[in-house]
Every structure is written in C-alpha cells, then in structure tokens.
Design a protein around this motif. Structure first.
Motif, PDB file in Angstrom:
ATOM      1  N   ARG A  96       0.879  -1.190   0.035  1.00 42.38           N
ATOM      2  CA  ARG A  96      -0.007  -0.029  -0.032  1.00 42.38           C
ATOM      3  C   ARG A  96       0.863   1.367   0.090  1.00 42.38           C
ATOM      4  O   ARG A  96       0.432   2.127  -0.785  1.00 42.38           O
ATOM      5  N   GLU A  97       1.880   1.337   0.796  1.00 45.08           N
ATOM      6  CA  GLU A  97       2.735   2.289   0.919  1.00 45.08           C
ATOM      7  C   GLU A  97       3.495   2.919  -0.149  1.00 45.08           C
ATOM      8  O   GLU A  97       4.034   3.708  -0.738  1.00 45.08           O
ATOM      9  N   SER A  98       3.832   1.617  -1.017  1.00 45.67           N
ATOM     10  CA  SER A  98       4.576   1.943  -2.399  1.00 45.67           C
ATOM     11  C   SER A  98       3.416   2.288  -3.465  1.00 45.67           C
ATOM     12  O   SER A  98       3.913   2.494  -4.611  1.00 45.67           O
ATOM     13  N   GLY A  99       2.051   2.596  -3.177  1.00 44.64           N
ATOM     14  CA  GLY A  99       1.183   3.013  -4.127  1.00 44.64           C
ATOM     15  C   GLY A  99       0.867   1.698  -5.224  1.00 44.64           C
ATOM     16  O   GLY A  99       0.654   1.924  -6.317  1.00 44.64           O
ATOM     17  N   TRP A 100       1.164   0.318  -4.573  1.00 43.89           N
ATOM     18  CA  TRP A 100       0.746  -0.857  -5.382  1.00 43.89           C
ATOM     19  C   TRP A 100       1.644  -1.169  -6.378  1.00 43.89           C
ATOM     20  O   TRP A 100       1.418  -1.994  -7.109  1.00 43.89           O
ATOM     21  N   THR A 101       2.870  -0.761  -6.278  1.00 45.33           N
ATOM     22  CA  THR A 101       3.815  -0.808  -7.452  1.00 45.33           C
ATOM     23  C   THR A 101       4.782  -1.573  -7.011  1.00 45.33           C
ATOM     24  O   THR A 101       5.519  -2.329  -7.830  1.00 45.33           O
ATOM     25  N   ALA A 136       5.613 -24.521   4.312  1.00 43.55           N
ATOM     26  CA  ALA A 136       6.537 -23.461   3.979  1.00 43.55           C
ATOM     27  C   ALA A 136       6.296 -23.256   2.214  1.00 43.55           C
ATOM     28  O   ALA A 136       5.998 -21.941   2.145  1.00 43.55           O
ATOM     29  N   THR A 137       5.964 -24.190   1.723  1.00 40.21           N
ATOM     30  CA  THR A 137       5.292 -24.017   0.045  1.00 40.21           C
ATOM     31  C   THR A 137       4.188 -23.478   0.021  1.00 40.21           C
ATOM     32  O   THR A 137       3.763 -22.449  -0.543  1.00 40.21           O
ATOM     33  N   THR A 138       3.117 -23.879   1.056  1.00 37.19           N
ATOM     34  CA  THR A 138       1.774 -23.273   0.868  1.00 37.19           C
ATOM     35  C   THR A 138       1.942 -21.607   1.336  1.00 37.19           C
ATOM     36  O   THR A 138       1.380 -21.069   0.596  1.00 37.19           O
ATOM     37  N   VAL A 139       2.461 -21.597   2.326  1.00 40.45           N
ATOM     38  CA  VAL A 139       2.832 -19.851   2.663  1.00 40.45           C
ATOM     39  C   VAL A 139       3.341 -19.383   1.983  1.00 40.45           C
ATOM     40  O   VAL A 139       2.902 -18.223   1.389  1.00 40.45           O
ATOM     41  N   ILE A 140       4.717 -19.486   1.060  1.00 41.09           N
ATOM     42  CA  ILE A 140       5.212 -18.625   0.233  1.00 41.09           C
ATOM     43  C   ILE A 140       3.887 -18.699  -1.281  1.00 41.09           C
ATOM     44  O   ILE A 140       3.869 -17.556  -1.633  1.00 41.09           O
ATOM     45  N   SER A 141       3.518 -19.743  -1.549  1.00 45.94           N
ATOM     46  CA  SER A 141       2.653 -19.622  -2.775  1.00 45.94           C
ATOM     47  C   SER A 141       1.514 -18.845  -2.257  1.00 45.94           C
ATOM     48  O   SER A 141       1.108 -17.886  -3.457  1.00 45.94           O
ATOM     49  N   ALA A 142       0.924 -18.906  -1.321  1.00 42.91           N
ATOM     50  CA  ALA A 142      -0.373 -18.070  -0.726  1.00 42.91           C
ATOM     51  C   ALA A 142      -0.008 -16.727  -0.691  1.00 42.91           C
ATOM     52  O   ALA A 142      -0.758 -15.846  -1.291  1.00 42.91           O
ATOM     53  N   LEU A 143       1.119 -16.394  -0.242  1.00 40.99           N
ATOM     54  CA  LEU A 143       1.661 -14.969  -0.186  1.00 40.99           C
ATOM     55  C   LEU A 143       1.761 -14.609  -1.456  1.00 40.99           C
ATOM     56  O   LEU A 143       1.438 -13.171  -1.791  1.00 40.99           O
ATOM     57  N   GLU A 144       2.594 -15.309  -2.285  1.00 42.52           N
ATOM     58  CA  GLU A 144       2.808 -14.702  -3.705  1.00 42.52           C
ATOM     59  C   GLU A 144       1.404 -14.319  -4.434  1.00 42.52           C
ATOM     60  O   GLU A 144       1.264 -13.329  -5.197  1.00 42.52           O
ATOM     61  N   GLY A 145       0.447 -15.304  -4.407  1.00 46.33           N
ATOM     62  CA  GLY A 145      -0.729 -15.205  -5.145  1.00 46.33           C
ATOM     63  C   GLY A 145      -1.359 -14.102  -4.470  1.00 46.33           C
ATOM     64  O   GLY A 145      -1.972 -13.022  -5.229  1.00 46.33           O
ATOM     65  N   VAL A 203      -3.484  -6.135  -7.928  1.00 45.45           N
ATOM     66  CA  VAL A 203      -4.722  -5.662  -8.748  1.00 45.45           C
ATOM     67  C   VAL A 203      -5.810  -4.917  -8.384  1.00 45.45           C
ATOM     68  O   VAL A 203      -6.519  -3.930  -8.935  1.00 45.45           O
ATOM     69  N   ALA A 204      -6.352  -5.366  -7.320  1.00 41.18           N
ATOM     70  CA  ALA A 204      -7.309  -4.749  -6.486  1.00 41.18           C
ATOM     71  C   ALA A 204      -6.962  -3.253  -5.776  1.00 41.18           C
ATOM     72  O   ALA A 204      -7.995  -2.924  -5.298  1.00 41.18           O
ATOM     73  N   ARG A 205      -5.764  -3.309  -5.693  1.00 42.44           N
ATOM     74  CA  ARG A 205      -5.419  -1.949  -4.827  1.00 42.44           C
ATOM     75  C   ARG A 205      -5.809  -1.866  -3.490  1.00 42.44           C
ATOM     76  O   ARG A 205      -6.574  -0.907  -3.012  1.00 42.44           O
ATOM     77  N   SER A 206      -5.701  -3.186  -3.014  1.00 45.67           N
ATOM     78  CA  SER A 206      -6.283  -3.362  -1.548  1.00 45.67           C
ATOM     79  C   SER A 206      -5.341  -4.480  -0.781  1.00 45.67           C
ATOM     80  O   SER A 206      -4.929  -5.144  -1.243  1.00 45.67           O
TER      81      SER A 206
END
Length: 193
Positions: free
Chosen positions: A94-99, A151-160, A167-170
C-alpha cells in the motif's frame, strides 16, 4: 556512504524489474536512471540486459529474504509469524502505491517455459524464501515433511495474495491470506503438540 556504479545499476534495475517486469525494462533506461553510461553497464555486465536482470533479481531476493527473516523472527508463535509477514507485505505494498510487489514475480512470469538464468534465479529465490519459513517451523517443533509442505503453501499463498492485492489495490487479499495461513499453521501446531 557513496554507492559504486555497479551497485547503482543493480539497485536501479531491481526497482525497475519489480515495477515494469523484464520485458518492460530497457538497458538504456537502467543506465539513465542509475546515472551511469551505457558503456559502464556493459563493462560490469558483459552479458547485457539478462546479466543485469540476474544480478538485480539476486539483490531483490536477498533484500526480501532479510525482510522475511526479520518478520518471522519478530514473533515466537509460528502462526502469528506467518500472519505478521502477510500484514507487513500488505502495508509495504500500500505504501508503495501498489507498485512494489514481489521482486521476482514479473520476471518469473515473463520467462516461464524458458531455461534462462533469469528463470533459475527466480526459482532459487522462491526456494530460499520457502527455506526460511521451513526453518522457522522446524525450530517450533514441526515435523520436517509438514514444515516443508506448509512452507511451500505459505510462500505460494503470499505470492498469489500479493498479486491479487496489487490488482485490487487493496490490502485485504494479503491480510485475509495471512489470517487463513495462521489458522492453517495453528491447526498443525495443535496436532504436533
């Protein structure tokens, strides 16, 4: 402390790749924004744009790994540590302006199906981040196989969730993922206790 020309090139390329992707980032733009000559870029990176990108992705990966490690270490409870990671990513995005999303996502997606060095350093980055989560879970008493899969699940979920948040800017996709991942980790904690 003054940074070297090579370091300026790498840091600038890292920022541009994160925001514009590999295809959208030109070597002339990297040189210009790093306040370096094109000759300097090729001097330090004779392999051209791909070599600069590899160095930039490695740099970004190490920066993100340090942030991830610090955040995981900030909470003793592994479920809360994972949630803290998601919250921190949400706030910083958010602080990066979603970039400023994941430092490897754009380059990884643009080079899918190739056997390029870029694809390899992106894969190495993701594995390295998984290893940090895995090690946190192991230190908290999780069995090795459970720690690996979580660990695989955590990183995959955070990435997605990070892409969805951009995209949602949220912040909500990351915050929701953090809450659900914490519940998942906690459910295994209870079983292994």
């Amino acid at each position: 402390m003054q940074t070297s020309t090579r370091d300026r090139i790498v840091v600038t390329a890292a920022r541009l790749l994160q925001r514009q992707g590999y295809i959208g980032t030109g070597i002339k733009q990297i040189a210009q924004e790093a306040q370096a000559t094109l000759g300097s870029v090729y001097h330090f990176f004779p392999g051209g744009k791909e070599a600069v990108a590899v160095a930039a992705i490695k740099h970004s990966s190490q920066e993100f790994a340090a942030l991830l490690q610090k955040t995981l270490d900030s909470e003793e409870d592994p479920a809360e540590a994972v949630n803290a990671c998601a919250r921190r990513l949400a706030t910083e995005l958010r602080e990066s302006g979603w970039t400023d999303g994941c430092p490897v996502t754009a380059a990884a997606l643009e080079t899918l199906g190739t056997d390029s060095e870029i694809q390899q350093v992106c894969a190495d980055a993701l594995r390295g981040w998984e290893r940090l989560v895995h090690d946190k879970l192991l230190r908290c008493g999780f069995p090795a196989e459970t720690a690996r899969e979580l660990a695989t699940t955590v990183i995959s979920a955070l990435e997605g969730a990070e892409v969805t948040a951009q995209v949602a800017r949220s912040e909500e996709p990351l915050r929701a993922a953090g809450r659900q991942l914490a519940r998942l980790v906690h459910s295994y904690e209870v079983r292994t206790a």
